[in-house]
Design a protein around this motif. Structure first.
Motif, PDB file in Angstrom:
ATOM      1  N   ARG A  68       2.375   1.820  -3.431  1.00  0.00           N
ATOM      2  CA  ARG A  68       1.414   2.325  -4.416  1.00  0.00           C
ATOM      3  C   ARG A  68       1.091   3.794  -4.151  1.00  0.00           C
ATOM      4  O   ARG A  68       0.954   4.574  -5.102  1.00  0.00           O
ATOM      5  CB  ARG A  68       0.135   1.481  -4.370  1.00  0.00           C
ATOM      6  N   VAL A  85       0.838  -1.203   0.000  1.00  0.00           N
ATOM      7  CA  VAL A  85       0.000   0.000   0.000  1.00  0.00           C
ATOM      8  C   VAL A  85       0.871   1.249   0.000  1.00  0.00           C
ATOM      9  O   VAL A  85       0.642   2.210  -0.761  1.00  0.00           O
ATOM     10  CB  VAL A  85      -0.947  -0.007   1.209  1.00  0.00           C
ATOM     11  N   LEU A 124      -5.612   1.220  -5.239  1.00  0.00           N
ATOM     12  CA  LEU A 124      -5.895  -0.007  -4.508  1.00  0.00           C
ATOM     13  C   LEU A 124      -7.049  -0.802  -5.114  1.00  0.00           C
ATOM     14  O   LEU A 124      -7.552  -1.745  -4.478  1.00  0.00           O
ATOM     15  CB  LEU A 124      -6.214   0.330  -3.041  1.00  0.00           C
TER      16      LEU A 124
END
Length: 697
Positions: free
Chosen positions: A594, A591, A637
């Motif tokens: 990203r 996460v 996501l």
């Protein structure tokens, strides 16, 4: 008062005990009753003043002696005991005054009455020495006992003369008196020598200096003052030579005593000064006695000789009474004499004393005692040669020590890892010397640095280097950490310390350059660890709060605005519950990666903790630009995250807040973003919302 020893005293703790025994207690603030040293056990006329603050007595196992905390009542025997030293000092002064009066009276008498008066003054000196030795109890008693024996021998000689005399006439040339006087003088000389040896040790140089000075002074006094006054045939006789040698020894010991006085602190010189005065008076007595015997061949006991003798004995007694006599128990460490031009000239002048005597007597047509003059040559020449040898040996030893010290210093400088530079003060900062460590620290040979300016050292911060070198000298020493470049191109952190340096008579600056690159890198790692999240590598809560504080401060002074996105993952709890914490940690790393890819250049991504993240937007900030960043964060996501071959789906909800200077603190700004995040969660998750209350206002 007779039964006071049986009474019991009570300490603050309530324990009853005899008043004559000390109380030992470790508790702070308790009363300690301690019998003063030397105070009889059968008396309790001592107590602790109520006005004194509590004192702590040492424990029974303490190696230090118990400090007396008792104070005597005013007056009485105990008051005299406590002021003993002051009273003895006053007694010393009183003896000098009484002696002066007695000597004045002695000068008015003659014959047997003068001799009896002188005998009484000598006995007073004996009593003073005994009282002083008993009262002060010096550790080195030998000198004082020798002095006492010498004065007693002198008194015995006077007593022999008195017993040998008849009413109306004083016996002359009593052999026993001559022997006792000679023995007394010898004992006094031994006492004075013991004093000087006890304080200065066996200082051969000082002894030779005193002997040279004494031989020169004695030669002039004896040949120009005593010998011309002698009867025909006296000069060159055994009596003349023996008397001259006695005076020579006395003057030599007086020189040693003067050097001993210089080795003592000013406050502790009184007793030694009195001893020096006593020895000077004894020299005067011997000189006058020698002159009187040289004139008519009779040993005179009255007149000026008696006065000088009485003064000598009284001064010795006053020295023993004075408390500073205990200073002679301590060995004093004194610096060795150096080879100086003044000392060399003094040695040469001492050697000129016999030729001066020959020249003066030749001009005046006076006689010379060749035996005494030969003794002076025999003493002076070897003493001068020995003193010059000692001075030369001392100078050679000092030069060898300086060379060895210089060699050690050069070896230390050559093998130290720090670079040492000696530079000229001022704006030029020209380098005079560079140590061999220049090759390791800067990659530049030291000979290439000499002659250049220290301001030209390869640094990325030349202004800081100039501020360190070209500044007033009052702030020295000073130091700074500067980034310098090695010759191979590597950047290094160098700690530069600047301090004063005296090279001969030329002032300079010494620069110590220490390579602290490893330490700086370690510090930066610690700083990074304190401001970054160990799991994701993002800025942590502390780091992002500090940056938010900085941006809020700029808004207050410069205006503008910036945006904050508070992000909370959707569905992350299911990942933790199903895959475990290891899988959850790996998902958080993905996460974070990203989020970093989708934000703009200049934006910061931070992890507050758990599954909460913050995006700090500082470039091209307006509502639309911040919404686009939020959309990219949410879109990043939508694709599942694969961990160990298994896909995991998580989403993110975003709360947006725009800081425009109205926020007073970081907490208020984050609370606004948290309100917006709560609204996004309530609207269905995977959404971004503004803090509507602020936008409406």
């Amino acid at each position: 008062m007779g039964g006071s020893s049986a009474r019991a005293s009570r300490s603050s703790s309530g324990t009853s005990m005899p008043a004559r025994w000390p109380t030992r207690c470790c508790a702070a603030g308790t009363t300690a009753r301690v019998r003063p040293a030397g105070w009889p056990l059968a008396s309790s006329r001592w107590y602790r003043s109520r006005a004194d603050p509590p004192r702590r007595a040492p424990c029974a196992f303490s190696p230090a002696p118990i400090t007396p905390t008792m104070e005597p009542r005013a007056g009485g025997i105990m008051g005299a005991w406590q002021d003993r030293e002051a009273r003895l000092s006053q007694a010393s002064v009183g003896l000098v005054i009484v002696g002066a009066l007695g000597v004045a009276r002695l000068g008015q008498l003659d014959g047997l009455s003068a001799l009896w008066w002188r005998f009484g003054l000598v006995v007073a000196g004996i009593v003073a020495v005994v009282v002083g030795v008993v009262a002060h109890r010096p550790r080195r008693r030998r000198a004082w006992l020798l002095l006492l024996a010498g004065i007693c021998a002198s008194a015995a000689g006077d007593l022999v003369v008195l017993l040998s005399s008849t009413p109306g006439s004083v016996a002359a040339n009593v052999p026993a008196d001559a022997w006792l006087t000679a023995a007394g003088g010898g004992l006094v000389l031994l006492a004075m020598l013991d004093v000087t040896v006890g304080v200065r040790g066996r200082d051969v140089g000082s002894g030779l200096d005193a002997l040279l000075l004494a031989a020169a002074v004695w030669t002039l006094l004896w040949q120009l003052l005593v010998v011309p006054a002698g009867a025909p045939g006296w000069a060159g006789s055994g009596t003349e030579l023996a008397g001259g040698l006695q005076v020579l020894l006395f003057v030599a010991v007086l020189g040693l005593l003067v050097r001993t006085i210089r080795a003592l602190p000013v406050r502790e010189r009184a007793a030694t000064l009195l001893l020096a005065a006593a020895l000077a008076a004894a020299i005067g007595a011997f000189l006058l006695g020698a002159i009187g015997q040289a004139v008519d061949g009779i040993a005179h006991h009255g007149g000026a000789r008696a006065i000088f003798g009485a003064v000598a004995n009284l001064m010795a007694g006053a020295a023993a009474l004075h408390p500073s006599m205990r200073a002679l128990d301590v060995r004093r460490v004194t610096a060795s004499d150096g080879f100086t031009a003044g000392r060399s000239v003094a040695v040469g002048l001492a050697l000129l004393a016999p030729p001066v005597v020959l020249l003066v007597t030749q001009l005046l047509g006076a006689g010379v005692a060749l035996g005494s003059l030969a003794v002076a040559w025999i003493v002076l020449v070897p003493a001068v040669l020995a003193r010059l040898h000692l001075l030369g040996a001392g100078r050679d030893a000092a030069l060898l020590e300086a060379a060895a010290s210089d060699g050690r210093l050069r070896s230390l400088v050559a093998h130290t890892g720090d670079l040492l530079l000696i530079v000229d003060p001022g704006p030029s900062a020209r380098i005079r010397y560079a140590s061999p460590a220049a090759t390791r620290v800067l990659g530049i040979p030291p000979e290439h640095l000499v002659g250049t300016s220290a301001l030209d050292l390869p640094t990325d911060d030349p202004s800081a280097l100039r501020g360190l070198l070209v500044r007033d000298a009052e702030t020295l020493p000073r130091a700074a950490d500067l980034p310098l470049r090695h010759r191979d191109g590597d950047g290094r952190w160098i700690q530069v310390v600047v301090d004063r340096y005296i090279e001969g008579s030329r002032p300079a600056l010494v620069l110590t350059l220490s390579d602290i690159t490893d330490r700086k890198q370690s510090e930066m790692r610690w700083v990074r660890a304190a401001h970054h999240d160990a799991l994701t590598g993002l800025v942590n809560r502390r780091g992002i709060e500090e940056r938010l504080e900085q941006h809020l401060g700029r808004l207050a002074t410069q205006g503008g605005r910036f945006g904050v996105l508070l992000c909370d993952l959707d569905g992350f709890k299911a990942v933790n519950d199903t895959g475990g914490h290891l899988v959850g940690d790996e998902v958080l790393r993905h996460v974070a990666a990203r989020f970093r890819r989708v934000v703009r250049d200049g934006d910061d991504v931070a992890r507050l903790g758990g599954d909460e993240f913050v995006v700090l937007g500082t470039s091209a900030v307006d509502e639309r630009a911040l919404e686009q960043v939020a959309d990219r964060v949410i879109a990043s996501l939508r694709e599942p995250i694969v961990v160990s071959g298994m896909p995991w789906r998580v989403g993110v909800s975003v709360g947006m807040a725009l800081a425009d200077g109205t926020d007073a603190s970081v907490g208020r700004l984050l609370r606004r973003a948290d309100v917006a995040l709560y609204q996004a969660k309530g609207a269905g998750k995977g959404l971004a919302r503004w803090d509507t209350t602020v936008l409406t206002s």
